[in-house]
Design an enzyme around this catalytic site. Structure first.
Site, PDB file in Angstrom:
ATOM      1  N   GLU A 156       9.955   0.344   9.895  1.00  0.00           N
ATOM      2  CA  GLU A 156      10.983   1.456  10.320  1.00  0.00           C
ATOM      3  C   GLU A 156      10.106   2.446  10.209  1.00  0.00           C
ATOM      4  OE1 GLU A 156      13.760   0.978   9.570  1.00  0.00           O
ATOM      5  OE2 GLU A 156      13.961  -0.880   8.562  1.00  0.00           O
ATOM      6  N   LYS A 187       0.802  -1.124  -0.186  1.00  0.00           N
ATOM      7  CA  LYS A 187      -0.249   0.202   0.493  1.00  0.00           C
ATOM      8  C   LYS A 187       0.857   1.069   0.125  1.00  0.00           C
ATOM      9  CE  LYS A 187      -1.681   2.447   3.328  1.00  0.00           C
ATOM     10  NZ  LYS A 187      -1.347   4.218   2.002  1.00  0.00           N
ATOM     11  N   CYS A 226      13.570  10.000   7.081  1.00  0.00           N
ATOM     12  CA  CYS A 226      13.116   9.497   8.472  1.00  0.00           C
ATOM     13  C   CYS A 226      14.879  10.471   9.540  1.00  0.00           C
ATOM     14  CB  CYS A 226      12.755   7.837   8.452  1.00  0.00           C
ATOM     15  SG  CYS A 226      13.664   7.548   7.302  1.00  0.00           S
ATOM     16  N   GLU A 265      10.295  15.147  15.628  1.00  0.00           N
ATOM     17  CA  GLU A 265      10.309  15.010  15.055  1.00  0.00           C
ATOM     18  C   GLU A 265       9.423  16.172  13.854  1.00  0.00           C
ATOM     19  OE1 GLU A 265       9.184  11.305  11.958  1.00  0.00           O
ATOM     20  OE2 GLU A 265      10.648  11.199  11.934  1.00  0.00           O
TER      21      GLU A 265
HETATM   22  P1  NAD Z   1       1.827   7.577   8.385  1.00  0.00           P
HETATM   23  O1  NAD Z   1       2.746   6.743   9.404  1.00  0.00           O
HETATM   24  O2  NAD Z   1       0.867   8.774   8.578  1.00  0.00           O
HETATM   25  O3  NAD Z   1       2.033   6.877   6.814  1.00  0.00           O
HETATM   26  C1  NAD Z   1       2.882   6.329   6.511  1.00  0.00           C
HETATM   27  C2  NAD Z   1       1.547   5.108   5.517  1.00  0.00           C
HETATM   28  O4  NAD Z   1       1.035   4.385   6.917  1.00  0.00           O
HETATM   29  C3  NAD Z   1       0.928   5.439   4.980  1.00  0.00           C
HETATM   30  O5  NAD Z   1       1.180   5.009   3.647  1.00  0.00           O
HETATM   31  C4  NAD Z   1      -0.327   5.924   5.423  1.00  0.00           C
HETATM   32  O6  NAD Z   1      -1.600   5.687   4.647  1.00  0.00           O
HETATM   33  C5  NAD Z   1      -1.019   4.108   6.554  1.00  0.00           C
HETATM   34  N1  NAD Z   1      -1.485   4.564   7.958  1.00  0.00           N
HETATM   35  C6  NAD Z   1      -1.800   5.242   8.173  1.00  0.00           C
HETATM   36  N2  NAD Z   1      -2.621   5.309   9.372  1.00  0.00           N
HETATM   37  C7  NAD Z   1      -2.873   4.113   9.456  1.00  0.00           C
HETATM   38  C8  NAD Z   1      -3.342   2.865   9.509  1.00  0.00           C
HETATM   39  N3  NAD Z   1      -3.871   3.740  11.186  1.00  0.00           N
HETATM   40  N4  NAD Z   1      -3.061   2.038   9.980  1.00  0.00           N
HETATM   41  C9  NAD Z   1      -1.985   1.594   8.657  1.00  0.00           C
HETATM   42  N5  NAD Z   1      -1.602   2.292   7.914  1.00  0.00           N
HETATM   43  C10 NAD Z   1      -2.191   3.680   7.708  1.00  0.00           C
HETATM   44  O7  NAD Z   1       2.794   8.484   8.246  1.00  0.00           O
HETATM   45  P2  NAD Z   1       3.819   9.689   6.900  1.00  0.00           P
HETATM   46  O8  NAD Z   1       3.664  11.108   8.129  1.00  0.00           O
HETATM   47  O9  NAD Z   1       3.555   8.741   6.026  1.00  0.00           O
HETATM   48  O10 NAD Z   1       5.259   9.365   6.870  1.00  0.00           O
HETATM   49  C11 NAD Z   1       5.723  10.226   7.701  1.00  0.00           C
HETATM   50  C12 NAD Z   1       7.063   9.451   8.678  1.00  0.00           C
HETATM   51  O11 NAD Z   1       7.307   8.270   8.842  1.00  0.00           O
HETATM   52  C13 NAD Z   1       7.796  10.111   9.481  1.00  0.00           C
HETATM   53  O12 NAD Z   1       7.641  10.093  11.281  1.00  0.00           O
HETATM   54  C14 NAD Z   1       8.771   9.589   9.597  1.00  0.00           C
HETATM   55  O13 NAD Z   1      10.333   9.613   9.892  1.00  0.00           O
HETATM   56  C15 NAD Z   1       8.005   8.059   8.824  1.00  0.00           C
HETATM   57  N6  NAD Z   1       9.783   7.447   8.093  1.00  0.00           N
HETATM   58  C16 NAD Z   1      10.483   6.455   8.359  1.00  0.00           C
HETATM   59  C17 NAD Z   1      11.531   5.382   7.477  1.00  0.00           C
HETATM   60  C18 NAD Z   1      12.429   4.686   8.271  1.00  0.00           C
HETATM   61  O14 NAD Z   1      13.247   3.908   7.116  1.00  0.00           O
HETATM   62  N7  NAD Z   1      12.677   4.710   9.241  1.00  0.00           N
HETATM   63  C19 NAD Z   1      11.280   6.210   6.546  1.00  0.00           C
HETATM   64  C20 NAD Z   1      10.008   7.099   5.567  1.00  0.00           C
HETATM   65  C21 NAD Z   1       9.186   7.607   7.185  1.00  0.00           C
END
Ligand code: NAD
Length: 485
Positions: free
Chosen positions: A263, A189, A297, A396
């Site tokens: 991650e 997804k 991230c 963050e």
């Molecule tokens: P997010 O957690 O809101 O969304 C990430 C993904 O999860 C999206 O595809 C979203 O649609 C999905 N999602 C949201 N709510 C969900 C739920 N309840 N159940 C299942 N899936 C759900 O994060 P974001 O704002 O899209 O991304 C930013 C975050 O991601 C930051 O905190 C960043 O640090 C982190 N990040 C981490 C890494 C890593 O490798 N550690 C890499 C990239 C981003």
């Protein structure tokens, strides 16, 4: 180059937009069982360009029924795919990697249009790394017995993979390539704001003749993610995204007893000792925080500078920031593109207000060029006078905003660096090799860069400590999440 500006010391360039007409369809369906199909949810979501807010395409929004259909397709495909020899699976991965290289330009442009990152990053970093990840795991597919000596590695099964918007295609590659190499099938997804390159990858999977159902792609928002993660029919969950959502998914996976890799977020320290090569270190700070508008991230979002060089570092940082170009992400001269969404911009602005309220000093000197009227923009900036207790030092921000703090001794540097709930990455800048080894072993971070920052390689594992998650992606270690031994 037409002139220099005395005030900023910056060369002015003529616009140099990347010009490659690429086709974007009005609509993209879900990719299930090797075919594109309309969503049974009947819902579509517009994917917009964050640089001008124009609609690029309408993308299917997967509902729970669609997600279940995709999981069933992955289940059907599993025996055939897992039954192939590693050598045969490897051939498919090699084909995918080569086709990504052949279509690299198109993928880079699409990534930049959909996500807002500068074209020079998607062209020179994201897409080459995507291809390299498929090449790398293609090489492992027939060598699993060497990765896990003396043990037999079998696939975990149907893998649910949920990814964020900051490196859309790269995160897809990090997840799909090792899963396929180990004989698993996948339901992926993508994030709701950046689904287009994942769907273009689906097109490539069709081109290379990947058996139907081995990879299924279900765009959608949190509801689609929750339906996928909560399904009883998946065998493994892999998530990259925020710590908040990661914690929720950890509960779900624990209840079902399925393997999980997370991650998550970070607040990574970039530590400058007074014996560091300062000009090089300032470049490292710049690439550590302003790469991909800070939507990284592992961004080096906390700079810890040894007191004796703090003044010099801050003044060089200001000078260097003036030369950064903010603007059209498709322009090859652009350093800082568009913020990914209006929501993310609002979040960043909130922190820009909170910082001064807490007593920190905001330095926003970058980019004297005018910003476009439409789109989501934030000039890069940094705070000084930051205390470890400040919100901007702890939370963050996920934008081009840096918190600069000072320290006196190496011991204090380590204490301040580790004083965070996260533990994804860290940087050390010093002239002394012994100091690097000493400090690196004391930092609680999954990745420690020394005299460099934000360098990635498919052969190196990546992952966090503490609330930055667990499990490793990349490298031989990245195979472990996708096998039963
Ligand atoms: P997010 O957690 O809101 O969304 C990430 C993904 O999860 C999206 O595809 C979203 O649609 C999905 N999602 C949201 N709510 C969900 C739920 N309840 N159940 C299942 N899936 C759900 O994060 P974001 O704002 O899209 O991304 C930013 C975050 O991601 C930051 O905190 C960043 O640090 C982190 N990040 C981490 C890494 C890593 O490798 N550690 C890499 C990239 C981003």
């Amino acid at each position: 180059m037409t002139r220099t500006t005395e005030q900023s010391g910056k060369w002015e360039y003529a616009p140099a937009p990347e010009s490659a007409p690429i086709e974007i369809a009005d609509r993209y369906g879900l990719f299930i069982g090797g075919e594109f199909c309309d969503p049974s949810s009947g819902q579509w979501r517009s994917s917009i360009s964050p640089a001008n807010e124009q609609v690029l395409s309408d993308v299917a929004e997967a509902g729970a029924d669609d997600v279940n259909k995709a999981i069933a397709a992955a289940r059907d495909a599993l025996p055939g795919w897992a039954g192939l020899s590693g050598r045969e699976r490897g051939k498919y991965l090699f084909r995918i990697a080569r086709r990504i290289q052949e279509r690299a330009r198109e993928l880079a442009i699409l990534e930049t249009m959909d996500g807002g990152k500068p074209i020079k990053e998607s062209r020179d970093v994201d897409i080459p790394l995507v291809a390299h990840h498929f090449f790398y795991y293609a090489g492992w597919a027939d060598k699993l017995e060497y990765a896990f000596c003396g043990r037999t590695a079998s696939p975990v099964g149907v893998c649910a993979q949920i990814i964020p918007w900051n490196f859309p295609l790269l995160m897809a590659a990090w997840k799909i390539a090792p899963a396929l190499a180990c004989g698993n099938t996948v339901v992926l997804k993508p994030a709701e704001t950046t689904p287009l390159t994942a769907l273009r990858l689906a097109d490539i999977l069709q081109e290379v003749g990947l058996p139907p159902g081995v990879v299924n792609i279900v765009p959608g928002g949190p509801e689609a993610g929750a339906a996928l993660a909560g399904s009883d029919a998946i065998d493994k969950l892999a998530f990259t995204g925020s710590t908040e959502v990661g914690k929720r998914l950890a509960q779900i996976a624990a209840k079902r007893g399925i393997p999980l890799t997370l991650e998550l977020g970070g607040k990574s320290p970039n530590i400058l000792f007074d014996d560091a090569p300062i000009d090089q270190a300032v470049e490292g700070i710049i690439s550590g925080i302003y790469f991909n508008q800070g939507h990284v991230c592992c961004a080096g979002s906390r700079v810890l500078v040894q007191e004796g060089i703090a003044e010099e570092v801050v003044s060089k940082l200001e000078w260097r920031m003036k030369s950064l170009r903010v603007g059209d992400p498709l322009d090859k001269n652009t350093d800082i593109g568009a913020i990914n969404s209006a929501e993310q911009l609002a979040r960043i602005k909130h922190f820009l207000e909170v910082g001064p309220q807490e007593g920190a000093v905001l330095h926003q000197v970058a980019g004297d060029s005018e910003l476009p009227d439409r789109g989501f923009w934030c000039r890069p900036c940094f705070f000084t006078g930051v205390q470890p207790s400040h919100v901007i030092a702890r939370e963050e921000i996920f934008g081009p905003v840096l918190a600069v703090m000072t320290f006196r001794t190496p011991k204090e540097a380590v204490e301040r660096a580790n004083n965070t709930k996260y533990g994804l990455a860290a940087g050390i800048w010093t002239d002394k090799g012994a100091k690097i080894f000493n400090i690196a072993t004391k930092l609680k971070a999954g990745v420690v860069w020394c005299n460099t920052y934000n360098k990635f390689d498919p052969g190196s594992p990546f992952g966090g400590f503490k609330e930055s998650g667990f499990g490793r992606e990349g490298g031989m270690q990245g195979l472990r999440a996708y096998v039963r031994l």
